[in-house]
Design an enzyme around this catalytic site. Sequence first.
Site, mmCIF file in Angstrom:
data_model
loop_
_atom_site.group_PDB
_atom_site.id
_atom_site.type_symbol
_atom_site.label_atom_id
_atom_site.label_comp_id
_atom_site.label_asym_id
_atom_site.label_seq_id
_atom_site.Cartn_x
_atom_site.Cartn_y
_atom_site.Cartn_z
ATOM 1 N N PRO A 9 50.021 31.247 41.937
ATOM 2 C CA PRO A 9 49.477 30.240 41.915
ATOM 3 C C PRO A 9 50.359 29.230 39.850
ATOM 4 C CG PRO A 9 47.305 31.627 41.244
ATOM 5 C CD PRO A 9 48.185 32.516 41.660
ATOM 6 N N ASN A 10 51.027 28.124 40.916
ATOM 7 C CA ASN A 10 51.315 27.440 40.102
ATOM 8 C C ASN A 10 52.827 27.945 39.251
ATOM 9 O OD1 ASN A 10 48.929 25.120 39.773
ATOM 10 N ND2 ASN A 10 48.061 26.850 38.547
ATOM 11 N N ARG A 17 57.166 22.751 33.327
ATOM 12 C CA ARG A 17 55.613 22.338 32.589
ATOM 13 C C ARG A 17 55.371 23.258 31.816
ATOM 14 N NH1 ARG A 17 53.534 17.479 35.174
ATOM 15 N NH2 ARG A 17 52.181 17.861 33.222
ATOM 16 N N TYR A 22 55.785 28.971 28.424
ATOM 17 C CA TYR A 22 55.914 29.793 29.759
ATOM 18 C C TYR A 22 57.892 29.555 29.902
ATOM 19 C CZ TYR A 22 50.964 30.226 30.821
ATOM 20 O OH TYR A 22 50.062 30.353 31.111
ATOM 21 N N ASN A 73 53.244 38.826 40.067
ATOM 22 C CA ASN A 73 52.940 37.928 38.204
ATOM 23 C C ASN A 73 51.535 37.718 38.919
ATOM 24 O OD1 ASN A 73 51.796 36.367 36.353
ATOM 25 N ND2 ASN A 73 53.622 35.729 36.078
ATOM 26 N N ALA A 76 46.940 33.134 37.465
ATOM 27 C CA ALA A 76 45.538 32.784 37.594
ATOM 28 C C ALA A 76 44.345 34.034 37.912
ATOM 29 C CB ALA A 76 44.849 32.118 37.189
ATOM 30 N N HIS A 79 42.969 36.949 36.454
ATOM 31 C CA HIS A 79 41.593 37.197 36.144
ATOM 32 C C HIS A 79 40.211 37.111 37.124
ATOM 33 C CE1 HIS A 79 44.572 37.020 32.770
ATOM 34 N NE2 HIS A 79 45.015 35.101 33.409
ATOM 35 N N ASP A 86 42.068 44.233 45.763
ATOM 36 C CA ASP A 86 41.619 45.177 46.810
ATOM 37 C C ASP A 86 42.682 45.505 47.981
ATOM 38 O OD1 ASP A 86 38.531 45.885 46.180
ATOM 39 O OD2 ASP A 86 38.072 43.848 47.451
ATOM 40 N N GLU A 97 52.564 44.713 37.434
ATOM 41 C CA GLU A 97 51.580 43.486 37.071
ATOM 42 C C GLU A 97 52.393 43.212 35.936
ATOM 43 O OE1 GLU A 97 47.297 43.855 35.595
ATOM 44 O OE2 GLU A 97 47.501 41.559 35.022
ATOM 45 N N HIS A 99 53.368 39.628 33.701
ATOM 46 C CA HIS A 99 52.820 38.189 32.800
ATOM 47 C C HIS A 99 53.841 38.027 32.116
ATOM 48 C CE1 HIS A 99 48.805 38.348 34.342
ATOM 49 N NE2 HIS A 99 49.045 39.738 34.301
ATOM 50 N N SER A 101 53.491 35.371 29.857
ATOM 51 C CA SER A 101 52.936 35.018 28.622
ATOM 52 C C SER A 101 52.507 36.653 28.116
ATOM 53 C CB SER A 101 51.593 34.183 28.092
ATOM 54 O OG SER A 101 50.599 34.386 29.175
ATOM 55 N N ARG A 106 46.229 36.035 23.831
ATOM 56 C CA ARG A 106 45.465 34.350 24.491
ATOM 57 C C ARG A 106 43.944 33.846 23.894
ATOM 58 N NH1 ARG A 106 48.695 32.370 29.536
ATOM 59 N NH2 ARG A 106 48.120 29.774 28.254
ATOM 60 N N ARG A 110 41.027 35.415 29.348
ATOM 61 C CA ARG A 110 42.768 35.909 30.317
ATOM 62 C C ARG A 110 43.144 37.391 29.432
ATOM 63 N NH1 ARG A 110 46.128 31.446 31.670
ATOM 64 N NH2 ARG A 110 45.191 29.488 30.233
HETATM 65 O O1 CA2 Z 1 51.654 34.730 31.206
HETATM 66 C C1 CA2 Z 1 51.628 34.549 32.888
HETATM 67 O O2 CA2 Z 1 52.523 35.276 33.441
HETATM 68 C C2 CA2 Z 1 50.323 34.034 33.665
HETATM 69 O O3 CA2 Z 1 50.303 35.440 34.757
HETATM 70 C C3 CA2 Z 1 50.759 32.788 33.946
HETATM 71 C C4 CA2 Z 1 49.350 32.421 34.903
HETATM 72 C C5 CA2 Z 1 47.993 32.639 33.909
HETATM 73 O O4 CA2 Z 1 46.944 31.945 34.096
HETATM 74 C C6 CA2 Z 1 48.100 33.629 33.294
HETATM 75 O O5 CA2 Z 1 47.162 33.982 32.274
HETATM 76 C C7 CA2 Z 1 49.393 34.233 32.546
HETATM 77 C C8 CA2 Z 1 49.629 30.610 34.761
HETATM 78 C C9 CA2 Z 1 50.777 30.362 35.363
HETATM 79 C C10 CA2 Z 1 50.517 29.135 35.693
HETATM 80 O O6 CA2 Z 1 52.845 28.249 35.444
HETATM 81 C C11 CA2 Z 1 52.345 27.468 35.072
HETATM 82 C C12 CA2 Z 1 54.427 27.367 34.693
HETATM 83 C C13 CA2 Z 1 54.541 26.012 34.784
HETATM 84 C C14 CA2 Z 1 54.008 25.304 33.825
HETATM 85 C C15 CA2 Z 1 52.077 24.826 34.154
HETATM 86 C C16 CA2 Z 1 51.760 26.485 34.613
#
Ligand code: CA2
Length: 144
Positions: A9-10, A17, A22, A73, A76, A79, A86, A97, A99, A101, A106, A110
């Site tokens: 997601p996202n 953003r 990121y 990846n 969110a 976590h 599963d 897996e 990531h 970041s 963090r 996370r």
């Molecule tokens: O560091 C990563 O790849 C994460 O999986 C990114 C997730 C975060 O919830 C994990 O803790 C670590 C968040 C992805 C959101 O992606 C965005 C990208 C651009 C702008 C806003 C959010």
Amino acid sequence: MRILVIHGPNLNLLGKREPEIYGSTTIDEINTLLKKEAKTLGADVEFSQSNSEGEIVNTIQEAMGSVDGIVINPAAYTHTSVAIRDAIASTGIPTVEVHISNIFKREDFRKKSFISGVSIGVVSGLGIDSYLLGLRGMVSYLKK
Ligand code: CA2
């Protein structure tokens, strides 16, 4: 060898953003880099992005029998998601897996991943190189 890359997601917002966390590379640019890397490694790669937990579970289940490995990846859902954990465990598809970041550097929430325990390995904190290294690790694992 067929590898499925799943973006959670996202991640469709990548490059648009929060570039300070990121980076400025978009999801399409990451996929292009992965495609190029996969070609060098002699693997085929396909991509999926979803903001929905159930859809990600369906994608993993549908990959059974047609995909040799998954690079995910979970964003969110890393976590929170017992369902994605599963799905990986029950399909038995080898999974790496990744990531962008460093999730251990963090917020405390996370630092816990539901996915790591069913993954063959984890790459976290190397920016988009996490995806490229994750793909390399997946291919190397499958070749052994
Ligand atoms: O560091 C990563 O790849 C994460 O999986 C990114 C997730 C975060 O919830 C994990 O803790 C670590 C968040 C992805 C959101 O992606 C965005 C990208 C651009 C702008 C806003 C959010």
